[in-house]
Design a protein around this motif. Structure first.
Motif, PDB file in Angstrom:
ATOM      1  N   ARG A  50       0.916  -1.353  -0.271  1.00 45.97           N
ATOM      2  CA  ARG A  50       0.146  -0.228   0.390  1.00 45.97           C
ATOM      3  C   ARG A  50       0.914   1.235   0.063  1.00 45.97           C
ATOM      4  O   ARG A  50       0.470   1.975  -0.461  1.00 45.97           O
ATOM      5  N   LEU A  51       2.358   1.196   0.764  1.00 44.47           N
ATOM      6  CA  LEU A  51       2.148   2.122   0.580  1.00 44.47           C
ATOM      7  C   LEU A  51       3.719   3.042  -0.889  1.00 44.47           C
ATOM      8  O   LEU A  51       3.254   3.434  -1.252  1.00 44.47           O
ATOM      9  N   MET A  52       4.173   1.517  -1.457  1.00 50.07           N
ATOM     10  CA  MET A  52       4.422   1.415  -2.529  1.00 50.07           C
ATOM     11  C   MET A  52       3.323   2.338  -3.628  1.00 50.07           C
ATOM     12  O   MET A  52       3.770   2.951  -4.870  1.00 50.07           O
ATOM     13  N   ASP A  53       2.025   2.075  -3.166  1.00 47.07           N
ATOM     14  CA  ASP A  53       1.698   1.779  -4.575  1.00 47.07           C
ATOM     15  C   ASP A  53       0.781   3.692  -3.881  1.00 47.07           C
ATOM     16  O   ASP A  53       0.734   4.277  -4.995  1.00 47.07           O
ATOM     17  N   ASP A  54       0.746   4.100  -3.100  1.00 51.54           N
ATOM     18  CA  ASP A  54       1.054   5.616  -2.846  1.00 51.54           C
ATOM     19  C   ASP A  54       2.001   6.395  -2.849  1.00 51.54           C
ATOM     20  O   ASP A  54       1.710   7.279  -3.471  1.00 51.54           O
ATOM     21  N   SER A  55       3.166   5.997  -3.182  1.00 49.69           N
ATOM     22  CA  SER A  55       4.220   6.335  -3.568  1.00 49.69           C
ATOM     23  C   SER A  55       4.824   7.204  -4.504  1.00 49.69           C
ATOM     24  O   SER A  55       5.725   8.246  -4.819  1.00 49.69           O
ATOM     25  N   TRP A  56       3.936   6.574  -5.800  1.00 48.57           N
ATOM     26  CA  TRP A  56       3.730   7.157  -6.589  1.00 48.57           C
ATOM     27  C   TRP A  56       3.416   8.675  -7.348  1.00 48.57           C
ATOM     28  O   TRP A  56       4.286   9.129  -7.871  1.00 48.57           O
ATOM     29  N   ALA A  58       4.345  11.395  -5.316  1.00 49.85           N
ATOM     30  CA  ALA A  58       4.724  12.156  -4.335  1.00 49.85           C
ATOM     31  C   ALA A  58       6.553  12.704  -5.747  1.00 49.85           C
ATOM     32  O   ALA A  58       6.152  13.295  -6.308  1.00 49.85           O
ATOM     33  N   VAL A  59       6.291  10.993  -6.324  1.00 50.70           N
ATOM     34  CA  VAL A  59       8.102  11.322  -7.657  1.00 50.70           C
ATOM     35  C   VAL A  59       7.309  11.363  -8.881  1.00 50.70           C
ATOM     36  O   VAL A  59       8.141  12.014  -9.249  1.00 50.70           O
ATOM     37  N   ARG A  60       6.193  11.562  -8.755  1.00 49.39           N
ATOM     38  CA  ARG A  60       5.691  11.406 -10.370  1.00 49.39           C
ATOM     39  C   ARG A  60       5.545  13.111 -10.467  1.00 49.39           C
ATOM     40  O   ARG A  60       5.557  13.444 -11.550  1.00 49.39           O
ATOM     41  N   VAL A  61       4.848  13.479  -9.016  1.00 49.96           N
ATOM     42  CA  VAL A  61       4.488  15.566  -9.042  1.00 49.96           C
ATOM     43  C   VAL A  61       6.394  15.885  -9.037  1.00 49.96           C
ATOM     44  O   VAL A  61       6.458  16.485  -9.751  1.00 49.96           O
ATOM     45  N   LEU A  62       7.807  14.974  -8.595  1.00 52.03           N
ATOM     46  CA  LEU A  62       8.656  15.871  -8.441  1.00 52.03           C
ATOM     47  C   LEU A  62       9.538  15.487  -9.850  1.00 52.03           C
ATOM     48  O   LEU A  62       9.789  16.223 -10.068  1.00 52.03           O
ATOM     49  N   ILE A  63       9.492  14.412 -10.708  1.00 52.22           N
ATOM     50  CA  ILE A  63       9.847  14.554 -11.597  1.00 52.22           C
ATOM     51  C   ILE A  63       9.683  15.673 -12.556  1.00 52.22           C
ATOM     52  O   ILE A  63      10.155  15.953 -13.625  1.00 52.22           O
ATOM     53  N   ALA A  64       7.699  15.855 -12.779  1.00 48.81           N
ATOM     54  CA  ALA A  64       7.049  16.220 -13.441  1.00 48.81           C
ATOM     55  C   ALA A  64       7.859  18.209 -13.167  1.00 48.81           C
ATOM     56  O   ALA A  64       7.922  18.930 -13.954  1.00 48.81           O
ATOM     57  N   ALA A  65       7.935  18.215 -11.620  1.00 48.50           N
ATOM     58  CA  ALA A  65       8.529  19.917 -11.153  1.00 48.50           C
ATOM     59  C   ALA A  65       9.511  19.772 -12.241  1.00 48.50           C
ATOM     60  O   ALA A  65      10.184  21.156 -12.683  1.00 48.50           O
ATOM     61  N   HIS A  86       7.449  13.067   7.195  1.00 45.19           N
ATOM     62  CA  HIS A  86       8.974  12.629   8.062  1.00 45.19           C
ATOM     63  C   HIS A  86       8.482  13.189   9.802  1.00 45.19           C
ATOM     64  O   HIS A  86       7.895  12.794  10.520  1.00 45.19           O
ATOM     65  N   PRO A  87       8.833  13.978   9.852  1.00 46.28           N
ATOM     66  CA  PRO A  87       9.312  15.022  10.892  1.00 46.28           C
ATOM     67  C   PRO A  87       7.810  15.674  11.031  1.00 46.28           C
ATOM     68  O   PRO A  87       6.683  15.318  13.010  1.00 46.28           O
ATOM     69  N   GLY A  88       6.101  15.450  10.306  1.00 46.42           N
ATOM     70  CA  GLY A  88       5.250  15.811  10.141  1.00 46.42           C
ATOM     71  C   GLY A  88       4.522  15.203  10.488  1.00 46.42           C
ATOM     72  O   GLY A  88       3.032  14.821  11.223  1.00 46.42           O
ATOM     73  N   GLY A  89       4.429  14.054  10.116  1.00 49.80           N
ATOM     74  CA  GLY A  89       3.961  12.730  10.066  1.00 49.80           C
ATOM     75  C   GLY A  89       3.145  12.041   9.622  1.00 49.80           C
ATOM     76  O   GLY A  89       1.837  11.305  10.171  1.00 49.80           O
ATOM     77  N   ARG A  90       2.645  13.097   8.474  1.00 50.99           N
ATOM     78  CA  ARG A  90       0.686  13.218   7.987  1.00 50.99           C
ATOM     79  C   ARG A  90       1.864  11.661   6.461  1.00 50.99           C
ATOM     80  O   ARG A  90       2.113  11.573   6.151  1.00 50.99           O
ATOM     81  N   THR A  91      -0.104  12.177   6.554  1.00 52.34           N
ATOM     82  CA  THR A  91       0.390  10.939   5.306  1.00 52.34           C
ATOM     83  C   THR A  91      -0.945  11.038   4.338  1.00 52.34           C
ATOM     84  O   THR A  91      -1.015   9.858   3.428  1.00 52.34           O
ATOM     85  N   ASP A  92      -1.475  12.246   4.224  1.00 54.58           N
ATOM     86  CA  ASP A  92      -2.643  13.015   2.950  1.00 54.58           C
ATOM     87  C   ASP A  92      -2.290  12.949   1.821  1.00 54.58           C
ATOM     88  O   ASP A  92      -1.911  14.062   1.843  1.00 54.58           O
ATOM     89  N   THR A  93      -1.523  12.481   1.138  1.00 56.20           N
ATOM     90  CA  THR A  93      -0.961  12.525  -0.004  1.00 56.20           C
ATOM     91  C   THR A  93      -1.225  13.412  -0.788  1.00 56.20           C
ATOM     92  O   THR A  93      -0.585  14.886  -1.048  1.00 56.20           O
ATOM     93  N   ALA A  94      -2.659  13.682  -1.526  1.00 58.46           N
ATOM     94  CA  ALA A  94      -2.985  14.446  -1.919  1.00 58.46           C
ATOM     95  C   ALA A  94      -2.360  16.430  -1.704  1.00 58.46           C
ATOM     96  O   ALA A  94      -2.050  17.148  -2.236  1.00 58.46           O
ATOM     97  N   TYR A 113      -0.027  14.814 -12.269  1.00 54.80           N
ATOM     98  CA  TYR A 113       0.964  14.616 -12.114  1.00 54.80           C
ATOM     99  C   TYR A 113       0.779  12.821 -11.485  1.00 54.80           C
ATOM    100  O   TYR A 113       1.371  12.047 -11.583  1.00 54.80           O
ATOM    101  N   ALA A 114      -0.264  13.471 -10.197  1.00 53.01           N
ATOM    102  CA  ALA A 114       0.162  12.480  -8.982  1.00 53.01           C
ATOM    103  C   ALA A 114      -0.169  10.887  -9.887  1.00 53.01           C
ATOM    104  O   ALA A 114      -0.072  10.015  -9.287  1.00 53.01           O
ATOM    105  N   ASP A 115      -1.422  11.262 -10.485  1.00 51.51           N
ATOM    106  CA  ASP A 115      -2.091  10.247 -11.509  1.00 51.51           C
ATOM    107  C   ASP A 115      -2.326   9.304 -12.761  1.00 51.51           C
ATOM    108  O   ASP A 115      -2.444   9.232 -12.922  1.00 51.51           O
ATOM    109  N   SER A 116      -0.662  10.396 -12.460  1.00 46.27           N
ATOM    110  CA  SER A 116      -0.537  10.112 -14.602  1.00 46.27           C
ATOM    111  C   SER A 116       1.060   9.499 -14.884  1.00 46.27           C
ATOM    112  O   SER A 116       1.855   9.772 -13.794  1.00 46.27           O
ATOM    113  N   ASP A 117       0.915   8.558 -15.071  1.00 44.04           N
ATOM    114  CA  ASP A 117       2.181   7.955 -16.232  1.00 44.04           C
ATOM    115  C   ASP A 117       2.697   8.575 -17.461  1.00 44.04           C
ATOM    116  O   ASP A 117       3.690   8.195 -18.008  1.00 44.04           O
ATOM    117  N   GLU A 118       2.549   9.558 -17.557  1.00 45.68           N
ATOM    118  CA  GLU A 118       2.634  10.543 -18.855  1.00 45.68           C
ATOM    119  C   GLU A 118       4.315  10.671 -18.811  1.00 45.68           C
ATOM    120  O   GLU A 118       5.150  11.187 -19.561  1.00 45.68           O
TER     121      GLU A 118
END
Length: 194
Positions: A50-56, A58-65, A86-94, A113-118
């Motif tokens: 589940r963490l790996m599925d969610d992790s797409w 942020a990395v997609r937004v980083l690469i788009a940026a 991390h220090p904030g402890g949040r998991t609400d990715t969007a 881009y968070a939900d895009s494989d473009e």
């Protein structure tokens, strides 16, 4: 330095590298690595899957940026994402992505881009650069010095001041030793973010 904002150990190492910049004359180039790409097709425990599925996202937004606004935006955006996660402890990715784009002065439209494989070709290429340097038996972070790279170092808490500089000096020393491959011991502590 290659990082994935989902990884708390990459976060710790990134804080160390930033501290090293204060006490040593180093030029850091930030790159995206993806634990989601690394773990594709692997049999993982359900919680980690589940963490790996969610992790797409942020990395997609980083690469788009990076692709649309240049490599100089990676560090501020990574810092904003990681501080919340991390220090904030949040998991609400969007929400983390939306707030981090705003904090970094980047367009909110990058969140799409968070939900895009473009741009996954660029993401996979950045990830592949790290793997080419260290092999596929590692994760993130990957730190390279003068063409030699290692997974890690993995530490907690991240050293500060001259202690950060001394660790850097040692890291540079081992990267200069042909045939040096690994130092490791069992982790007995979770990341200490403060």
């Amino acid at each position: 330095m290659w990082v994935d904002p989902a990884c708390p150990w990459a976060w710790m190492t990134s804080r160390w590298v930033i501290e090293v910049q204060r006490v040593r004359d180093i030029d850091v180039r930030w790159h995206v690595m993806s634990l989601s790409v690394l773990n594709e097709g692997r049999d993982l425990p359900e919680t980690y899957r589940r963490l790996m599925d969610d992790s797409w996202a942020a990395v997609r937004v980083l690469i788009a940026a990076q692709e649309l606004h240049g490599p100089e935006v990676l560090r501020p955006l990574y810092d904003a994402l990681g501080t919340r996660r991390h220090p904030g402890g949040r998991t609400d990715t969007a929400a983390i992505i939306r707030e981090s784009l705003e904090e970094s002065g980047l367009p909110a439209s990058l969140a799409a881009y968070a939900d895009s494989d473009e741009l996954d070709v660029a993401l996979r290429a950045s990830h592949a650069e790290a793997i080419a340097l260290v092999g596929d038996e590692v994760g993130t972070p990957v730190v390279a010095v003068n063409g030699t790279a290692f997974f890690g170092p993995v530490m907690t808490p991240a050293p500060t001041g001259e202690a950060a500089g001394r660790l850097w000096d040692g890291f540079v020393l081992i990267t200069g030793v042909p045939g040096f491959y690994e130092l490791k011991r069992t982790r007995t502590a979770h990341p200490i973010f403060s």
